[in-house]
Design an enzyme around this catalytic site. Structure first.
Site, PDB file in Angstrom:
ATOM      1  N   GLY A   1      51.103  51.197  33.439  1.00 39.06           N
ATOM      2  CA  GLY A   1      50.365  50.056  33.964  1.00 39.06           C
ATOM      3  C   GLY A   1      51.267  48.859  34.148  1.00 39.06           C
ATOM      4  O   GLY A   1      52.268  48.712  33.448  1.00 39.06           O
TER       5      GLY A   1
ATOM      6  N   GLY B   1      51.081  44.491  35.593  1.00 36.99           N
ATOM      7  CA  GLY B   1      50.312  43.369  36.114  1.00 36.99           C
ATOM      8  C   GLY B   1      51.070  42.076  35.912  1.00 36.99           C
ATOM      9  O   GLY B   1      52.255  42.081  35.541  1.00 36.99           O
TER      10      GLY B   1
ATOM     11  N   TYR C   1      50.707  40.041  33.584  1.00 34.87           N
ATOM     12  CA  TYR C   1      50.987  39.882  32.158  1.00 34.87           C
ATOM     13  C   TYR C   1      52.287  40.540  31.742  1.00 34.87           C
ATOM     14  O   TYR C   1      52.939  40.148  30.767  1.00 34.87           O
ATOM     15  CB  TYR C   1      49.846  40.497  31.332  1.00 34.87           C
ATOM     16  CG  TYR C   1      49.684  41.985  31.589  1.00 34.87           C
ATOM     17  CD1 TYR C   1      50.424  42.928  30.882  1.00 34.87           C
ATOM     18  CD2 TYR C   1      48.804  42.442  32.572  1.00 34.87           C
ATOM     19  CE1 TYR C   1      50.308  44.286  31.137  1.00 34.87           C
ATOM     20  CE2 TYR C   1      48.667  43.797  32.824  1.00 34.87           C
ATOM     21  CZ  TYR C   1      49.418  44.712  32.114  1.00 34.87           C
ATOM     22  OH  TYR C   1      49.297  46.054  32.380  1.00 34.87           O
TER      23      TYR C   1
ATOM     24  N   LYS D   1      53.729  44.787  31.413  1.00 36.87           N
ATOM     25  CA  LYS D   1      53.499  46.210  31.688  1.00 36.87           C
ATOM     26  C   LYS D   1      53.006  46.927  30.445  1.00 36.87           C
ATOM     27  O   LYS D   1      53.086  46.411  29.322  1.00 36.87           O
ATOM     28  CB  LYS D   1      54.788  46.857  32.193  1.00 36.87           C
ATOM     29  CG  LYS D   1      55.978  46.712  31.256  1.00 36.87           C
ATOM     30  CD  LYS D   1      57.268  47.166  31.934  1.00 36.87           C
ATOM     31  CE  LYS D   1      58.485  46.921  31.033  1.00 36.87           C
ATOM     32  NZ  LYS D   1      59.746  47.290  31.683  1.00 36.87           N
ATOM     33  N   VAL D   2      52.473  48.135  30.660  1.00 32.99           N
ATOM     34  CA  VAL D   2      52.035  48.995  29.568  1.00 32.99           C
ATOM     35  C   VAL D   2      52.853  50.279  29.635  1.00 32.99           C
ATOM     36  O   VAL D   2      52.949  50.914  30.697  1.00 32.99           O
ATOM     37  CB  VAL D   2      50.525  49.316  29.661  1.00 32.99           C
ATOM     38  CG1 VAL D   2      50.115  50.271  28.538  1.00 32.99           C
ATOM     39  CG2 VAL D   2      49.691  48.039  29.598  1.00 32.99           C
TER      40      VAL D   2
ATOM     41  N   LYS E   1      51.761  47.567  24.994  1.00 31.29           N
ATOM     42  CA  LYS E   1      51.657  46.447  25.932  1.00 31.29           C
ATOM     43  C   LYS E   1      52.858  45.540  25.717  1.00 31.29           C
ATOM     44  O   LYS E   1      53.097  45.049  24.606  1.00 31.29           O
ATOM     45  CB  LYS E   1      50.354  45.693  25.726  1.00 31.29           C
ATOM     46  CG  LYS E   1      50.058  44.696  26.837  1.00 31.29           C
ATOM     47  CD  LYS E   1      48.594  44.290  26.876  1.00 31.29           C
ATOM     48  CE  LYS E   1      48.287  43.427  28.081  1.00 31.29           C
ATOM     49  NZ  LYS E   1      46.855  43.065  28.181  1.00 31.29           N
TER      50      LYS E   1
ATOM     51  N   ASP F   1      36.931  38.652  31.506  1.00 31.81           N
ATOM     52  CA  ASP F   1      37.637  39.428  32.532  1.00 31.81           C
ATOM     53  C   ASP F   1      36.954  40.785  32.713  1.00 31.81           C
ATOM     54  O   ASP F   1      37.627  41.816  32.809  1.00 31.81           O
ATOM     55  CB  ASP F   1      39.102  39.602  32.125  1.00 31.81           C
ATOM     56  CG  ASP F   1      40.012  39.894  33.315  1.00 31.81           C
ATOM     57  OD1 ASP F   1      39.597  39.653  34.459  1.00 31.81           O
ATOM     58  OD2 ASP F   1      41.142  40.368  33.096  1.00 31.81           O
TER      59      ASP F   1
END
Length: 338
Positions: A36, A38, A40, A42-43, A58, A155
């Site tokens: 993932g 974004g 923010y 990554k994951v 995360k 969210d």
């Protein structure tokens, strides 16, 4: 600004800040792949070097992440992770030279956004009503739990609802990066998104604007309730009902006009075009979840009263069944399996 200073979350943040260890990711974890990404950070899918446990790590760059924001997200996530419909945490948080990191439960599956994408002849259909209701019940339970702890997710959107199976028998709410305590004041936000409530859009700083004229907005569970209503619409249709809750958006304005009608003598004719597929009972539910007047907006738990009612009209369900059957016939024919 907080309505509950000295709360358990504040204590958790203070304790975590004092004990946040320093280590490099590769020292304790084998990185398998990125799962993932974004704004923010990554994951990463990782396994613990000594125990072999698979985890989702995360990873947030220090260059774009404030320590207090990282601590708030981690501590809120940890505080709520005992709920079966919220992504779990391992209680592992640390910092490296360049990142803040915490480990969470690895959820194998897809998010709701990937599932509701139109697939059948470009027809927007969403997912079956029975699956939608299973998803809605679980997310309502997660949100009720969050709100009971004096917190607001802020969210709630399809990308943050993770499905462990294709029939929505088990779903989990994820990502507490925007979560805050009830009563926190929002002075402004950057831009708008389709699931943001009208009152949240009043403090949106649009492109070219230098300041917001509206007074600060208090973070309340009603923000999640509105977003939850939008998500239910998305689940059943495969698309958002509008781009933003502003007068300039015609689709939103049609819904707002419907909400403001004091009497609806012919509910079948009065509903906006995008909402024609829904039953009067479903429209009543949407009207409560997305009441323009925050004081009249219901709680997320009130959707339970509508679980035994039909949400989609019979003609729509029959049309979707026909489209699906025809698509299956075409696929079988292409593979010589008629």
């Amino acid at each position: 600004t907080s309505s509950a200073p000295g709360s358990l979350i504040d204590e958790l943040i203070e304790l975590t800040a004092q004990s946040l260890g320093q280590l490099e990711i590769q020292e304790h974890f084998n990185i398998v792949k990125e799962i993932g990404r974004g704004k923010y950070g990554k994951v990463l899918l990782v396994t613990h070097r000594f125990r072999g446990t698979p985890m989702a790590l995360k990873v947030m760059p220090k260059a774009s992440t404030k320590l207090q924001g990282f601590l708030r997200e981690y501590c809120i996530s940890l505080h709520l992770s005992c709920h079966p419909c919220i992504v779990g945490l391992f209680g592992i948080a640390f910092q490296s030279n360049e990142h803040y990191c915490f480990a969470q439960e690895l959820v194998i599956g897809r998010d709701l956004f990937a599932v509701i994408q139109p697939k059948v002849s470009q027809t927007l259909v969403g997912i079956p009503e029975s699956s939608a209701k299973r998803c809605v019940l679980q997310i309502a339970s997660a949100l009720e739990f969050i709100h009971s702890h004096g917190l607001v997710h802020r969210d709630v959107k399809p990308e943050n609802i993770l499905l462990l199976d294709n029939r929505c028998c088990q779903v989990k709410l994820a990502d507490f990066g925007l979560a805050q305590k009830r009563g926190t004041l929002i002075r402004y936000i950057m831009g708008t998104l389709p699931y943001m409530s009208p009152e949240l859009c009043t403090v949106a700083l649009m492109e070219g604007q230098k300041e917001v004229t509206a007074p600060p907005l208090s973070v309340e569970p009603s923000l999640d309730t509105w977003a939850f209503g939008v998500v239910i619409f998305c689940i059943l249709t495969g698309y958002f009902p509008w781009e933003c809750c502003l007068d300039s958006d015609d689709c939103y304005q049609e819904f707002a006009d419907w909400c403001q009608m004091e009497e609806r003598p012919n509910i079948e004719e009065d509903v906006p075009p995008l909402w024609k597929r829904f039953t009067p009972e479903a429209m009543e539910m949407f009207g409560k979840l997305m009441a323009l007047d925050v004081r009249k907006r219901c709680t997320v738990g009130e959707v339970k009263a509508y679980m035994e009612k039909d949400w989609l009209k019979k003609w729509w369900r029959e049309a979707i069944a026909f489209i699906c059957n025809e698509t299956i016939k075409i696929l079988l024919s292409r593979n010589g399996l008629e």
